[in-house]
Write a protein that holds these residues in place. Structure first.
Motif, PDB file in Angstrom:
ATOM      1  N   GLY A   1       0.792  -1.230   0.000  1.00  0.00           N
ATOM      2  CA  GLY A   1       0.000   0.000   0.000  1.00  0.00           C
ATOM      3  C   GLY A   1       0.819   1.272   0.000  1.00  0.00           C
ATOM      4  O   GLY A   1       0.283   2.345   0.273  1.00  0.00           O
ATOM      5  N   GLY A   2       2.105   1.166  -0.306  1.00  0.00           N
ATOM      6  CA  GLY A   2       2.977   2.336  -0.254  1.00  0.00           C
ATOM      7  C   GLY A   2       2.497   3.502  -1.102  1.00  0.00           C
ATOM      8  O   GLY A   2       2.514   4.661  -0.658  1.00  0.00           O
ATOM      9  N   LEU A   3       2.066   3.230  -2.337  1.00  0.00           N
ATOM     10  CA  LEU A   3       1.601   4.299  -3.217  1.00  0.00           C
ATOM     11  C   LEU A   3       0.353   4.960  -2.636  1.00  0.00           C
ATOM     12  O   LEU A   3       0.215   6.192  -2.674  1.00  0.00           O
ATOM     13  N   ILE A   4      -0.516   4.155  -2.085  1.00  0.00           N
ATOM     14  CA  ILE A   4      -1.738   4.696  -1.476  1.00  0.00           C
ATOM     15  C   ILE A   4      -1.380   5.611  -0.304  1.00  0.00           C
ATOM     16  O   ILE A   4      -1.888   6.735  -0.194  1.00  0.00           O
ATOM     17  N   ILE A   5      -0.486   5.147   0.558  1.00  0.00           N
ATOM     18  CA  ILE A   5      -0.080   5.933   1.727  1.00  0.00           C
ATOM     19  C   ILE A   5       0.579   7.248   1.281  1.00  0.00           C
ATOM     20  O   ILE A   5       0.300   8.312   1.855  1.00  0.00           O
ATOM     21  N   ARG A   6       1.410   7.183   0.264  1.00  0.00           N
ATOM     22  CA  ARG A   6       2.053   8.412  -0.230  1.00  0.00           C
ATOM     23  C   ARG A   6       1.002   9.414  -0.717  1.00  0.00           C
ATOM     24  O   ARG A   6       1.118  10.622  -0.475  1.00  0.00           O
ATOM     25  N   GLN A   7      -0.041   8.904  -1.373  1.00  0.00           N
ATOM     26  CA  GLN A   7      -1.090   9.813  -1.836  1.00  0.00           C
ATOM     27  C   GLN A   7      -1.922  10.325  -0.665  1.00  0.00           C
ATOM     28  O   GLN A   7      -2.391  11.465  -0.695  1.00  0.00           O
ATOM     29  N   PHE A   8      -2.114   9.489   0.360  1.00  0.00           N
ATOM     30  CA  PHE A   8      -2.747   9.981   1.591  1.00  0.00           C
ATOM     31  C   PHE A   8      -1.920  11.134   2.149  1.00  0.00           C
ATOM     32  O   PHE A   8      -2.459  12.175   2.541  1.00  0.00           O
ATOM     33  N   ASP A   9      -0.595  10.918   2.211  1.00  0.00           N
ATOM     34  CA  ASP A   9       0.309  11.950   2.735  1.00  0.00           C
ATOM     35  C   ASP A   9       0.176  13.245   1.923  1.00  0.00           C
ATOM     36  O   ASP A   9       0.054  14.335   2.495  1.00  0.00           O
ATOM     37  N   SER A  10       0.183  13.106   0.615  1.00  0.00           N
ATOM     38  CA  SER A  10       0.081  14.285  -0.261  1.00  0.00           C
ATOM     39  C   SER A  10      -1.227  15.036  -0.045  1.00  0.00           C
ATOM     40  O   SER A  10      -1.264  16.264  -0.132  1.00  0.00           O
ATOM     41  N   ALA A  11      -2.274  14.289   0.247  1.00  0.00           N
ATOM     42  CA  ALA A  11      -3.583  14.917   0.445  1.00  0.00           C
ATOM     43  C   ALA A  11      -3.783  15.376   1.894  1.00  0.00           C
ATOM     44  O   ALA A  11      -4.799  15.994   2.210  1.00  0.00           O
ATOM     45  N   GLY A  12      -2.837  15.039   2.769  1.00  0.00           N
ATOM     46  CA  GLY A  12      -2.948  15.439   4.163  1.00  0.00           C
ATOM     47  C   GLY A  12      -4.004  14.675   4.950  1.00  0.00           C
ATOM     48  O   GLY A  12      -4.560  15.198   5.913  1.00  0.00           O
ATOM     49  N   ILE A  13      -4.285  13.445   4.542  1.00  0.00           N
ATOM     50  CA  ILE A  13      -5.354  12.667   5.200  1.00  0.00           C
ATOM     51  C   ILE A  13      -4.860  11.371   5.821  1.00  0.00           C
ATOM     52  O   ILE A  13      -5.664  10.537   6.241  1.00  0.00           O
ATOM     53  N   THR A  14      -3.564  11.197   5.920  1.00  0.00           N
ATOM     54  CA  THR A  14      -3.026   9.908   6.370  1.00  0.00           C
ATOM     55  C   THR A  14      -3.570   9.492   7.724  1.00  0.00           C
ATOM     56  O   THR A  14      -4.070   8.373   7.885  1.00  0.00           O
TER      57      THR A  14
END
Length: 145
Positions: A70-83
């Motif tokens: 899920g690394g790509l998903i987590i990175r996109q969560f991080d980018s969106a500020g919703i992790t």
């Protein structure tokens, strides 16, 4: 209980061995349970509900089910500020799914008790299963996805 759940799982590797294991266990426990779900017209609602519960168990998922990396998903969560929020909610969904799985197991145990009573209190060792020529399948957790 696990043998019933195994047989109701879709696309399960080694299904023939699992069926032979299930049939062997039926002989040892002196029970007769069909492999396929009976229809409602069978008049045996306990058996019907047993299979419905097994099928319901297999439909329990989470948004992360089947995701190996899920690394790509987590990175996109991080980018969106919703992790933090997304992961907190995901953990709660996983906890609820585990609770649901446990309660499905409990219901299956109750239904089996209603169908077969005290026969279910018996236990057998792996050596006894081998002596009865009952195949012992590889546990699901060790099979590839």
């Amino acid at each position: 209980m696990d043998a019933i759940l195994d047989l109701r799982r879709k696309n399960l590797p080694g299904k023939d061995d699992r069926r032979a294991h299930f049939e062997g266990l039926q002989r040892l426990f002196e029970v007769d349970l069909p492999v396929e779900r009976p229809g409602m017209e069978s008049r045996n609602m306990l058996r019907y509900m047993l299979f419905r519960t097994a099928d319901s168990f297999h439909s329990i998922t989470t948004p992360w089910s089947g995701i190996l990396e899920g690394g790509l998903i987590i990175r996109q969560f991080d980018s969106a500020g919703i992790t933090e929020s997304a992961m907190s909610i995901s953990r709660e969904i996983s906890r609820l799914a585990q609770d649901s799985e446990r309660e499905h197991h409990n219901l299956i145990a109750v239904l089996l008790r209603g169908l077969y009573g005290e026969n279910l209190d018996r236990t057998f060792t792996l050596d006894e299963l081998r002596a009865a020529d009952i195949p012992i399948p590889v546990p699901i957790r060790y099979l590839p996805d």
